[in-house]
Enzyme design. Sequence first.
Site, PDB file in Angstrom:
ATOM      1  N   VAL A 540      32.739 -60.124  83.659  1.00  0.00           N
ATOM      2  CA  VAL A 540      32.029 -59.028  84.641  1.00  0.00           C
ATOM      3  C   VAL A 540      32.583 -59.474  85.990  1.00  0.00           C
ATOM      4  O   VAL A 540      31.954 -58.615  86.880  1.00  0.00           O
ATOM      5  CB  VAL A 540      30.715 -59.107  84.407  1.00  0.00           C
ATOM      6  CG1 VAL A 540      30.280 -58.608  83.097  1.00  0.00           C
ATOM      7  CG2 VAL A 540      30.037 -60.473  84.446  1.00  0.00           C
ATOM      8  N   ASP A 541      33.169 -60.490  86.331  1.00  0.00           N
ATOM      9  CA  ASP A 541      33.688 -60.783  87.646  1.00  0.00           C
ATOM     10  C   ASP A 541      35.056 -60.495  87.642  1.00  0.00           C
ATOM     11  O   ASP A 541      35.967 -59.809  87.049  1.00  0.00           O
ATOM     12  CB  ASP A 541      33.357 -62.323  87.900  1.00  0.00           C
ATOM     13  CG  ASP A 541      33.872 -63.116  86.882  1.00  0.00           C
ATOM     14  OD1 ASP A 541      34.726 -62.734  86.285  1.00  0.00           O
ATOM     15  OD2 ASP A 541      33.500 -64.193  86.944  1.00  0.00           O
ATOM     16  N   ASP A 542      35.555 -61.052  88.840  1.00  0.00           N
ATOM     17  CA  ASP A 542      36.917 -60.713  89.156  1.00  0.00           C
ATOM     18  C   ASP A 542      37.923 -61.792  88.791  1.00  0.00           C
ATOM     19  O   ASP A 542      38.813 -62.232  89.469  1.00  0.00           O
ATOM     20  CB  ASP A 542      37.171 -60.416  90.681  1.00  0.00           C
ATOM     21  CG  ASP A 542      36.475 -59.301  90.981  1.00  0.00           C
ATOM     22  OD1 ASP A 542      36.585 -58.114  90.387  1.00  0.00           O
ATOM     23  OD2 ASP A 542      35.815 -59.238  91.948  1.00  0.00           O
TER      24      ASP A 542
END
Length: 671
Positions: A540-542
Amino acid sequence: GMATGNKLRHVESLQEMPSGAGKISCLNAVILGEALASEENDLVFPSDDFARQAHVSSPQQYLEMYKRSVEDPAGFWSDIASEFYWKQKWDQPVCSENFDFRKGNISIQWFKGGLTNICYNCLDRNIESGNADKIAIYWEGNDLGVEDSLTYAQLLDRVCQLANYLKAIGVKKGDAVVIYLPMLMELPIAMLACARIGAVHSVVFAGFSSESLAQRILDCKPKVVITCNAVKRGAKAIHLKDIVDAALVDSAKNGISDFVPKYPPTCEVEWVDAEDPLFLLYTSGSTGKPKGVLHTTGGYMVYTATTFKYAFDYKPSDIYWCTADCGWITGHSYVTYGPLLNGASVVVFEGAPTYPDAGRCWDIVDKFKVTIFYTAPTLYVTRYSRKSLRVLGSVGEPINPSAWRWFFNVVGNSRCPISDTWWQTETGGFMITPLPGAWPLKPGSATFPFFGVQPVIVDEKGVEIEGECSGYLCVKSSWPGAFRTLYGDHERYETTYFKPFAGYYFTGDGCSRSNGQKIADGLHPCFRDKDGYHWLTGRVDDVINVSGHRIGTAEVESALVSHPKCAEAAVVGVEHEVKGQGIYAFITLVEGEPYSEELRKSLILTVRKQIGAFAAPDKIHWAPGLPKTRSGKIMRRILRKIASRQLDELGDTSTLAEPHVVEQLIELADR
Ligand code: 6R9
């Protein structure tokens, strides 16, 4: 063989299990009732033969063990830990933890006060119990016909020689040692030699460039860097020593030893506290420089050994091959420590899975009669008998159901259960994984938590959600293999992992429990279905995952903007047929600079040079401007849609500071 379909073997109706920590909601479900079985045909059951011989052969057996592991973690894990050699048993509570930053600093300890040594437990202990002449490592070189092997006794000799050499040049307990080696036997040997003398190893994947190596050297300040002259990967030679020399210039270090002379083959063990550091491994986060994930000795030892044994249903007669490189966590936990702690015979392969051709992997499986084969879903192949295989494993990224079926039907001949192991550098070992033989699999699902692991799914506000749902994957109490800090930056450890959702460890992954399809907009990429099976579908993050290599988009961006002609860069992951995810870079050039093929190449080269070839962008998309909010935040959601050409799903662009940049980007998509 394994059977797919509506069979109810091994499926019992079990009651919901109460526990000290409340309901174990994820477990309600191993309980596959009639209704489920008749409506589903995507269950893949273990064969009777497999289940009969498995360490855990039914959902009940798992549930009993799991229940104890979460209700009485101290008892559960100290029973297992007692199978290892401790110079002195722990004198403090088996585990202590604070997962809630509101109650003070985050801290995790297991077996504190216990004195042990993981190298001793891998080698001396197995030798004493009669395995001196068992093969520890079968090594297969890059070039055909180049091979070697070491028994447990021979491996100990080699480890001791190097340990003695390291001591002779001044390496002491607690000192850092950087290891920059390809998959030679010397790589696990070097790790074990460090562990033997209490030195803290930091393996840097040999695909990293000299600049990345220098960055890590500057951060952990090793006494020594262990490397070799050159390596062949596929048909290409890579001069590692030159890369190290360049890195040492960058990080201003003197004195380079060119060879490791022969030293005596015995070396006293340095007994260390269970909480003394074992290794640092740098990994990418969503922002900033790579993080030095720190693992300590005792808990990591117990956890990697136990997860290896159960998730692969390991037996002493197995021949085990994990295709991961020791430069990544999988190579630490499941090439070196987990298998050797179990006294296993491990295949170590130097080369590329496609050299000289795509059949190489299966040649190796047949040659060594590999029974347990653990790999990343991006490894593709056909032909050869592979009769020896009995368990397959998958790691690194979600395996989609069709890839799962291919792996199962073709590679495993519909006979071998697949352990789709979900875990992270930070977790040290498997967290959510099948125990083959214990319950039916669902293609694409990592299924259930390992012993002692309490995964929870929370919503945006950090509230735990029960039942069929989707949200962010967190863990609510410690397990022995958990990382203890980020080297030199405990605050970043707390901020990144423990502050996003108070009271929990946040994995960075999404999770969901509903049956089958992904939740639409990618914000909830993991789910847990009504049967309690967990489905993970990404970060869900980069952070992106390219052929199992974890890469922070921020790192690639900062390499790109270091190019004198690049004004701004935004990097996103896109689906890639072979690599799982590909790297897609939007580039804004400095005023007046024209687009050119040459510039495209030079931007890619900059990334290769600064990070490594594996991080090179697959696509450069020229961007006169980037879509930003009025507060200046790049809207990556929109960039991801453009990158994957889902142009009708751009969503609301009215909040953009300059909505017209989106049209410009679409126009330039294929330039
Ligand atoms: C072991 C390893 C961790 C990230 C993790 C997740 C992804 C790993 C997975 C998986 C779905 C699996 N990941 N295993 N996603 N199913 N079986 O890969 O560690 O390099 O730290 O990457 O990889 O997104 O958060 P690491």
